[in-house]
Motif scaffolding. Structure first.
Motif, PDB file in Angstrom:
ATOM      1  N   VAL A 134       0.851  -1.200   0.000  1.00 48.78           N
ATOM      2  CA  VAL A 134       0.000   0.000   0.000  1.00 48.78           C
ATOM      3  C   VAL A 134       0.879   1.240   0.000  1.00 48.78           C
ATOM      4  N   GLY A 135       0.678   2.120  -0.964  1.00 50.40           N
ATOM      5  CA  GLY A 135       1.379   3.397  -0.929  1.00 50.40           C
ATOM      6  C   GLY A 135       2.368   3.645  -2.049  1.00 50.40           C
ATOM      7  N   GLY A 136       2.667   2.620  -2.849  1.00 46.91           N
ATOM      8  CA  GLY A 136       3.478   2.848  -4.039  1.00 46.91           C
ATOM      9  C   GLY A 136       4.967   2.906  -3.831  1.00 46.91           C
ATOM     10  N   LYS A 137       5.472   2.531  -2.649  1.00 40.27           N
ATOM     11  CA  LYS A 137       6.923   2.477  -2.459  1.00 40.27           C
ATOM     12  C   LYS A 137       7.447   1.136  -2.965  1.00 40.27           C
ATOM     13  N   ASN A 138       8.402   1.200  -3.871  1.00 41.34           N
ATOM     14  CA  ASN A 138       8.978  -0.004  -4.449  1.00 41.34           C
ATOM     15  C   ASN A 138      10.488   0.130  -4.369  1.00 41.34           C
ATOM     16  N   GLY A 139      11.185  -0.926  -3.965  1.00 45.76           N
ATOM     17  CA  GLY A 139      12.628  -0.785  -3.884  1.00 45.76           C
ATOM     18  C   GLY A 139      13.314  -1.990  -3.290  1.00 45.76           C
ATOM     19  N   VAL A 140      14.629  -1.866  -3.197  1.00 46.54           N
ATOM     20  CA  VAL A 140      15.465  -2.959  -2.698  1.00 46.54           C
ATOM     21  C   VAL A 140      16.514  -2.411  -1.746  1.00 46.54           C
ATOM     22  N   ASP A 141      17.163  -3.335  -1.057  1.00 45.91           N
ATOM     23  CA  ASP A 141      18.223  -2.967  -0.115  1.00 45.91           C
ATOM     24  C   ASP A 141      19.549  -2.804  -0.853  1.00 45.91           C
ATOM     25  N   LEU A 142      20.461  -2.070  -0.250  1.00 50.41           N
ATOM     26  CA  LEU A 142      21.817  -1.929  -0.771  1.00 50.41           C
ATOM     27  C   LEU A 142      22.757  -2.492   0.286  1.00 50.41           C
ATOM     28  N   GLY A 143      23.289  -3.688   0.027  1.00 53.46           N
ATOM     29  CA  GLY A 143      24.007  -4.386   1.078  1.00 53.46           C
ATOM     30  C   GLY A 143      23.045  -4.668   2.213  1.00 53.46           C
ATOM     31  N   ASN A 144      23.425  -4.281   3.423  1.00 54.00           N
ATOM     32  CA  ASN A 144      22.557  -4.470   4.577  1.00 54.00           C
ATOM     33  C   ASN A 144      21.712  -3.245   4.899  1.00 54.00           C
ATOM     34  N   LEU A 145      21.785  -2.206   4.066  1.00 50.72           N
ATOM     35  CA  LEU A 145      21.020  -0.986   4.309  1.00 50.72           C
ATOM     36  C   LEU A 145      19.647  -1.101   3.660  1.00 50.72           C
ATOM     37  N   LYS A 146      18.619  -0.899   4.461  1.00 48.23           N
ATOM     38  CA  LYS A 146      17.262  -1.157   4.030  1.00 48.23           C
ATOM     39  C   LYS A 146      16.748  -0.107   3.043  1.00 48.23           C
ATOM     40  N   ASN A 147      16.153  -0.598   1.938  1.00 50.41           N
ATOM     41  CA  ASN A 147      15.337   0.219   1.038  1.00 50.41           C
ATOM     42  C   ASN A 147      16.043   1.484   0.559  1.00 50.41           C
ATOM     43  N   GLN A 148      17.318   1.358   0.199  1.00 52.31           N
ATOM     44  CA  GLN A 148      18.082   2.524  -0.239  1.00 52.31           C
ATOM     45  C   GLN A 148      17.864   2.843  -1.720  1.00 52.31           C
ATOM     46  N   ILE A 149      17.424   1.864  -2.497  1.00 54.78           N
ATOM     47  CA  ILE A 149      17.239   2.039  -3.936  1.00 54.78           C
ATOM     48  C   ILE A 149      15.774   1.807  -4.266  1.00 54.78           C
ATOM     49  N   GLY A 150      15.125   2.767  -4.928  1.00 61.35           N
ATOM     50  CA  GLY A 150      13.726   2.538  -5.257  1.00 61.35           C
ATOM     51  C   GLY A 150      13.034   3.744  -5.855  1.00 61.35           C
ATOM     52  N   VAL A 151      11.757   3.571  -6.099  1.00 64.04           N
ATOM     53  CA  VAL A 151      10.918   4.623  -6.685  1.00 64.04           C
ATOM     54  C   VAL A 151       9.571   4.616  -5.980  1.00 64.04           C
ATOM     55  N   ILE A 152       8.853   5.728  -6.092  1.00 66.17           N
ATOM     56  CA  ILE A 152       7.471   5.789  -5.612  1.00 66.17           C
ATOM     57  C   ILE A 152       6.553   5.805  -6.823  1.00 66.17           C
ATOM     58  N   GLN A 153       5.841   4.707  -7.018  1.00 69.18           N
ATOM     59  CA  GLN A 153       4.907   4.570  -8.130  1.00 69.18           C
ATOM     60  C   GLN A 153       3.857   3.537  -7.733  1.00 69.18           C
ATOM     61  N   PRO A 154       2.592   3.915  -7.654  1.00 67.55           N
ATOM     62  CA  PRO A 154       1.579   2.947  -7.224  1.00 67.55           C
ATOM     63  C   PRO A 154       1.315   1.890  -8.287  1.00 67.55           C
ATOM     64  N   PRO A 155       0.873   0.712  -7.868  1.00 71.18           N
ATOM     65  CA  PRO A 155       0.448  -0.304  -8.822  1.00 71.18           C
ATOM     66  C   PRO A 155      -0.876   0.089  -9.466  1.00 71.18           C
ATOM     67  N   SER A 312      25.251   4.554  14.274  1.00 73.20           N
ATOM     68  CA  SER A 312      25.914   5.022  13.051  1.00 73.20           C
ATOM     69  C   SER A 312      25.116   4.640  11.810  1.00 73.20           C
ATOM     70  N   LEU A 313      24.394   3.513  11.864  1.00 76.65           N
ATOM     71  CA  LEU A 313      23.577   3.105  10.715  1.00 76.65           C
ATOM     72  C   LEU A 313      22.382   4.040  10.508  1.00 76.65           C
ATOM     73  N   MET A 314      21.979   4.748  11.562  1.00 74.47           N
ATOM     74  CA  MET A 314      20.857   5.684  11.427  1.00 74.47           C
ATOM     75  C   MET A 314      21.195   6.855  10.505  1.00 74.47           C
ATOM     76  N   ALA A 315      22.473   7.044  10.238  1.00 71.28           N
ATOM     77  CA  ALA A 315      22.879   8.113   9.316  1.00 71.28           C
ATOM     78  C   ALA A 315      22.341   7.881   7.908  1.00 71.28           C
ATOM     79  N   HIS A 316      21.922   6.640   7.613  1.00 70.09           N
ATOM     80  CA  HIS A 316      21.415   6.323   6.277  1.00 70.09           C
ATOM     81  C   HIS A 316      19.893   6.407   6.194  1.00 70.09           C
ATOM     82  N   ASP A 317      19.235   6.806   7.271  1.00 72.15           N
ATOM     83  CA  ASP A 317      17.779   6.896   7.266  1.00 72.15           C
ATOM     84  C   ASP A 317      17.322   7.936   6.245  1.00 72.15           C
ATOM     85  N   LYS A 318      16.254   7.603   5.519  1.00 76.24           N
ATOM     86  CA  LYS A 318      15.823   8.449   4.397  1.00 76.24           C
ATOM     87  C   LYS A 318      15.170   9.754   4.842  1.00 76.24           C
ATOM     88  N   LYS A 319      14.825   9.884   6.126  1.00 73.19           N
ATOM     89  CA  LYS A 319      14.225  11.129   6.616  1.00 73.19           C
ATOM     90  C   LYS A 319      15.261  12.171   6.995  1.00 73.19           C
TER      91      LYS A 319
END
Length: 356
Positions: A134-155, A312-319
């Motif tokens: 729900v919401g159109g977020k699509n993406g994958v992880d980069l190494g162990n970092l969650k959801n770093q690569i992706g697009v927002i596009q609803p189905p 230190s991993l929180m530095a990669h948070d998307k917000k």
């Protein structure tokens, strides 16, 4: 359950899913239908789903390995290559039949192959039903970092058929329910209390209604802020800490991998503590959340050095903004505040007090 109709896509429920799917396929006349599954959904979900799909179009299946560790670009490359070999074109239809990994990765593949083809999500896990699809977020992880690569596009549409939940073990149902609890914390105190009342009894006759309400909460937030400029950030409550914990455990030899919901539950606990210090969350509300977390018996514990690595991993948070970690915190159960900055010492204390 009444369909949720948005401007650009719809969410359908139960048997209406297949009425709407077949109506769409009849109108589109796709050149080929590709169904993405993992080994679990191939075994338990593909046959009942495909039996309800009415079409003369050729149907092909692409199967990926199950698990968060396979939600990566390498898996995407394999799926992209398979799509080319199968003759995928701009009139193809891509269906993601699976849990959050399948819908996240499948949506990303569909959005990028041939610069975008139509896709439909058919979530088969509780987590995917109330969150990932729900919401159109699509993406994958980069190494162990969650959801770093992706697009927002609803189905084109999301099809929520609760009968697929019958294939899930109790642990996976609990995993998905943590996102439902989160929806109550950010948006609706009564909903939060109703979730507490079922006490993880997924056979409770009201549970399907709670799933529906959870999807409505998330959908309403997304529709108000599709590209996460403001209100949609609230859906990340518990995720700044939770994603960092999840990534750390995936990379660590000393900790077992956590399910997504388990990591988010731990994140909710720490961020609720931060809320008491920074945004006025009351002791009564905090104690409710603390009691909920303690009942889970997750038994998470991190050494001081590990806590610093997680921070230190929180530095990669998307917000984050300009390298500054931004949190969503609670003013009260059902009320949130975005873009909160807290001290590292407060985060460390939260871990030491509640993840011990």
């Amino acid at each position: 359950m009444t369909s949720i109709i948005n401007e650009s896509y719809a969410i359908h429920f139960g048997e209406e899913c297949y009425v709407q799917l077949n109506t769409y396929v009849t109108k589109k006349l796709p050149s080929i239908i590709i169904v993405l599954v993992d080994e679990n959904t191939m075994q338990y979900c593909y046959a009942p789903f495909i039996a309800k799909l009415e079409t003369v179009a050729p149907i092909e299946v692409i199967e990926i390995e199950a698990g968060e560790e396979f939600k990566n670009i390498d898996t995407c490359t394999g799926v992209w290559s398979a799509l080319i070999e199968l003759g995928c074109d701009r009139n193809s239809l891509f269906i993601s039949l699976g849990g959050g990994v399948v819908t996240d990765l499948g949506g990303f593949v569909a959005c990028t192959i041939k610069r975008g083809i139509d896709f439909i999500h058919v979530p088969t896990s509780l987590l995917a039903m109330v969150d990932a699809s729900v919401g159109g977020k699509n993406g994958v992880d980069l190494g162990n970092l969650k959801n770093q690569i992706g697009v927002i596009q609803p189905p084109v549409m999301t099809l929520v058929d609760p009968t697929f939940l019958e294939t899930l073990p109790q642990k996976q149902l609990r995993n998905g329910s943590f996102e439902m609890f989160k929806h109550g914390l950010i948006a609706d105190r009564v909903y939060w209390e109703n979730m507490l009342a079922i006490d993880f009894d997924y056979s409770d006759e009201t549970f399907e209604s709670l799933i529906y309400q959870s999807i409505i909460i998330k959908n309403d937030v997304v529709q108000s802020d599709p590209y996460e400029k403001d209100a949609r950030k609230s859906l990340n409550y518990g995720h700044t800490v939770g994603h960092a914990i999840e990534s750390f455990c995936m990379a660590s030899d000393d900790h077992e991998d956590l399910l997504h919901g388990e990591a988010i539950a731990a994140g909710i606990m720490v961020e609720s503590y931060l809320s008491t210090l920074n945004t006025g969350l009351s002791a009564a509300d905090f104690n409710q959340i603390d009691s909920f977390y303690q009942s889970l018996n997750l038994e998470l514990s991190f050494a001081d050095k590990e806590i610093d690595q997680i921070i230190s991993l929180m530095a990669h948070d998307k917000k984050n903004v300009n390298g500054e970690v931004r949190f969503v915190l609670l003013n009260a159960i059902g009320q949130y505040k975005t873009d909160c900055v807290v001290s590292v010492d407060q985060i460390r204390n939260g871990f030491k007090l509640y993840l011990k």
